[in-house]
Design a protein around this motif. Structure first.
Motif, PDB file in Angstrom:
ATOM      1  N   PHE A 277       0.719  -1.119   0.009  1.00 26.75           N
ATOM      2  CA  PHE A 277       0.079  -0.119  -0.040  1.00 26.75           C
ATOM      3  C   PHE A 277       0.858   1.321  -0.097  1.00 26.75           C
ATOM      4  O   PHE A 277       1.926   1.329   0.746  1.00 26.75           O
ATOM      5  N   LEU A 278       0.571   2.050  -0.967  1.00 23.83           N
ATOM      6  CA  LEU A 278       1.549   3.254  -1.118  1.00 23.83           C
ATOM      7  C   LEU A 278       0.930   4.762  -0.590  1.00 23.83           C
ATOM      8  O   LEU A 278      -0.460   4.475  -0.680  1.00 23.83           O
ATOM      9  N   ASP A 279       1.579   5.701  -0.175  1.00 26.52           N
ATOM     10  CA  ASP A 279       0.923   6.739  -0.090  1.00 26.52           C
ATOM     11  C   ASP A 279       0.705   7.807  -1.121  1.00 26.52           C
ATOM     12  O   ASP A 279       0.081   8.899  -1.017  1.00 26.52           O
ATOM     13  N   ASP A 280       1.657   7.554  -2.159  1.00 23.82           N
ATOM     14  CA  ASP A 280       1.795   8.496  -3.409  1.00 23.82           C
ATOM     15  C   ASP A 280       2.188   7.860  -4.720  1.00 23.82           C
ATOM     16  O   ASP A 280       2.556   6.602  -4.431  1.00 23.82           O
ATOM     17  N   LEU A 281       2.410   8.362  -5.803  1.00 21.81           N
ATOM     18  CA  LEU A 281       2.526   7.812  -6.902  1.00 21.81           C
ATOM     19  C   LEU A 281       4.054   7.569  -6.910  1.00 21.81           C
ATOM     20  O   LEU A 281       4.524   6.783  -7.850  1.00 21.81           O
ATOM     21  N   SER A 282       4.882   8.190  -6.162  1.00 18.30           N
ATOM     22  CA  SER A 282       6.299   7.802  -6.224  1.00 18.30           C
ATOM     23  C   SER A 282       6.721   6.458  -6.013  1.00 18.30           C
ATOM     24  O   SER A 282       7.885   6.099  -6.449  1.00 18.30           O
ATOM     25  N   GLY A 283       5.847   5.494  -5.289  1.00 15.38           N
ATOM     26  CA  GLY A 283       6.098   4.131  -5.288  1.00 15.38           C
ATOM     27  C   GLY A 283       6.098   3.229  -6.303  1.00 15.38           C
ATOM     28  O   GLY A 283       6.423   2.002  -6.346  1.00 15.38           O
ATOM     29  N   PHE A 284       5.442   3.692  -7.308  1.00 11.60           N
ATOM     30  CA  PHE A 284       5.158   3.136  -8.616  1.00 11.60           C
ATOM     31  C   PHE A 284       6.130   2.984  -9.666  1.00 11.60           C
ATOM     32  O   PHE A 284       6.881   3.959  -9.749  1.00 11.60           O
ATOM     33  N   GLU A 285       6.461   1.873 -10.260  1.00  7.38           N
ATOM     34  CA  GLU A 285       7.261   1.841 -11.626  1.00  7.38           C
ATOM     35  C   GLU A 285       6.520   2.614 -12.796  1.00  7.38           C
ATOM     36  O   GLU A 285       5.480   2.162 -12.876  1.00  7.38           O
TER      37      GLU A 285
END
Length: 301
Positions: A277-285
Motif C-alpha cells: 500500500f502506497l501513500d503517493d505515486l512515487s512508489g510506482f514503476e
C-alpha cells in the motif's frame, strides 16, 4: 500437497518422473535444492514433464543443477482442446531464441495457423491470412479429432511461429510420418492482454474490473512479476494507492482478503505474493518515455 510432502513421496516411492505445471515443478525443485546432501541423494528423478508456458533458461538451469542431467519435456494444450503438441529435446533443436519452446504436432489431428497480432483485437478471425512461416503471431487452432464442441479457428491467446522439422527429428521419426509433422515454436501467452503466475492466467480486463469494483477505494494500481532473490520462483506484487479510509470503502483487511481470493493465494504460494500500500505515486514503476504508471511490469521475461 506441500513441496515437502511431494519430495517425501518422491523419495519414499522411488519416483523417477515428475509432472505438473511449470511453476509447481520449479517450487518442488527449489525445495529439493535446500535439502541436506543425504536427503537430496534419495531423489532419483530422470525426467521432468511440465505444462504451460516455457520455463526460462534460468529455471531450466536450476532444475538441472539440482537434479542432475534430467530430461525436460513439455506438453502444449488447453482446457478447450486437450493436449496438442509435445516438446522432446531428442526431437527438437536446442538452437532457438531465448524464452521459446519448440513443440511437434501432427497436422492430421490439429490445424495450427499463425495470424497477425491484430487478429486478437477483433471479434472474428474470418478472412485474416496467416503470416509467413518463421514469423511470430497469434496462435489459432482448429481441432480435427474432437466430436463434441469442436474448435474452429480458436484464438488461443498464445504467441508463436511455425518452423520446419529439424534434421535430428528426421533421423528418428519414420519416413512415412515426416510429412504430417510440423514444429510450433511457442513464445508464451500474449502479454498485451494477460499474464501467468503460479499456474493461472489472469486477464488484464478482469483485473481492471476488480480494481474498479464497488468500495475498493483503489485510485491507482500496478502488478509486478519478479524473480525471488533466493530462487527462480516468480513473485507477484500488487501495489495500490487508495482513498483515505472512510465508511464508503472496505477496510484494508477486507481488500487484502478479496485480493488473496482473486489471485488464488494458498499456503504453498503465499510467500510469493505481496501487497504494497502506497501513500503517493512515487512508489510506482513508471515508463521511461511518458513517466506514466505502468499497470503491468514484467521483470521475469
Amino acid at each position: 500437497m506441500t513441496p515437502a510432502e511431494v519430495v517425501h513421496a518422491l523419495a519414499h516411492y522411488h519416483v523417477n518422473v515428475i509432472t505438473g505445471d511449470g511453476s509447481q515443478v520449479v517450487q518442488v525443485v527449489h525445495h529439493i535444492s535446500t535439502l541436506p546432501a543425504e536427503e537430496k541423494a534419495k531423489i532419483k528423478l530422470t525426467k521432468v514433464l511440465y505444462t504451460s508456458e516455457p520455463l526460462t533458461e534460468t529455471q531450466q538451469s536450476h532444475i538441472r543443477a539440482t537434479l542432475g542431467p534430467v530430461k525436460i519435456c513439455s506438453v502444449w494444450g488447453s482446457a478447450e482442446a486437450g493436449p496438442c503438441a509435445l516438446s522432446d529435446p531428442d526431437l527438437t533443436s536446442p538452437e532457438r531464441p531465448p524464452g521459446t519452446m519448440d513443440f511437434i504436432f501432427d497436422t492430421r489431428q490439429v490445424v495450427i495457423e499463425i495470424l497477425p497480432h491484430s487478429a486478437s483485437e477483433g471479434d472474428s478471425s474470418a478472412g485474416v491470412k496467416s503470416v509467413p512461416d518463421g514469423e511470430e503471431g497469434i496462435i489459432v487452432q482448429t481441432s480435427l479429432v474432437r466430436r463434441r464442441n469442436p474448435l474452429v479457428r480458436y484464438i488461443t491467446g498464445d504467441v508463436g511461429s511455425l518452423q520446419p522439422l529439424p534434421e535430428k527429428a528426421r533421423a528418428i521419426i519414420p519416413e512415412s510420418e515426416l510429412e504430417h509433422l510440423r514444429v510450433l515454436r511457442l513464445r508464451g501467452r500474449d502479454r498485451r492482454f494477460s499474464f501467468k503466475w503460479f499456474g493461472m492466467y489472469f486477464e488484464f480486463e478482469n483485473i481492471v474490473s476488480f480494481m474498479q469494483g464497488d468500495k475498493t477505494g483503489v485510485l491507482q494500481w500496478q502488478v509486478i512479476l519478479a524473480t525471488l532473490e533466493s530462487s527462480p520462483q516468480t513473485k507477484l506484487e500488487i501495489r495500490l494507492l487508495r482513498q483515505a479510509d472512510n465508511e464508503h470503502i472496505m477496510t484494508k483487511e477486507e481488500l487484502l482478503n478479496k485480493l488473496e481470493k482473486y489471485f488464488f493465494i494458498l499456503p504453498e504460494n503465499e510467500h510469493l505474493f505481496q501487497v504494497t500500500f502506497l501513500d503517493d505515486l512515487s512508489g510506482f514503476e513508471k515508463s521511461s518515455t511518458g513517466n506514466k504508471v505502468m499497470k503491468f511490469v514484467d521483470k521475469v521475461h
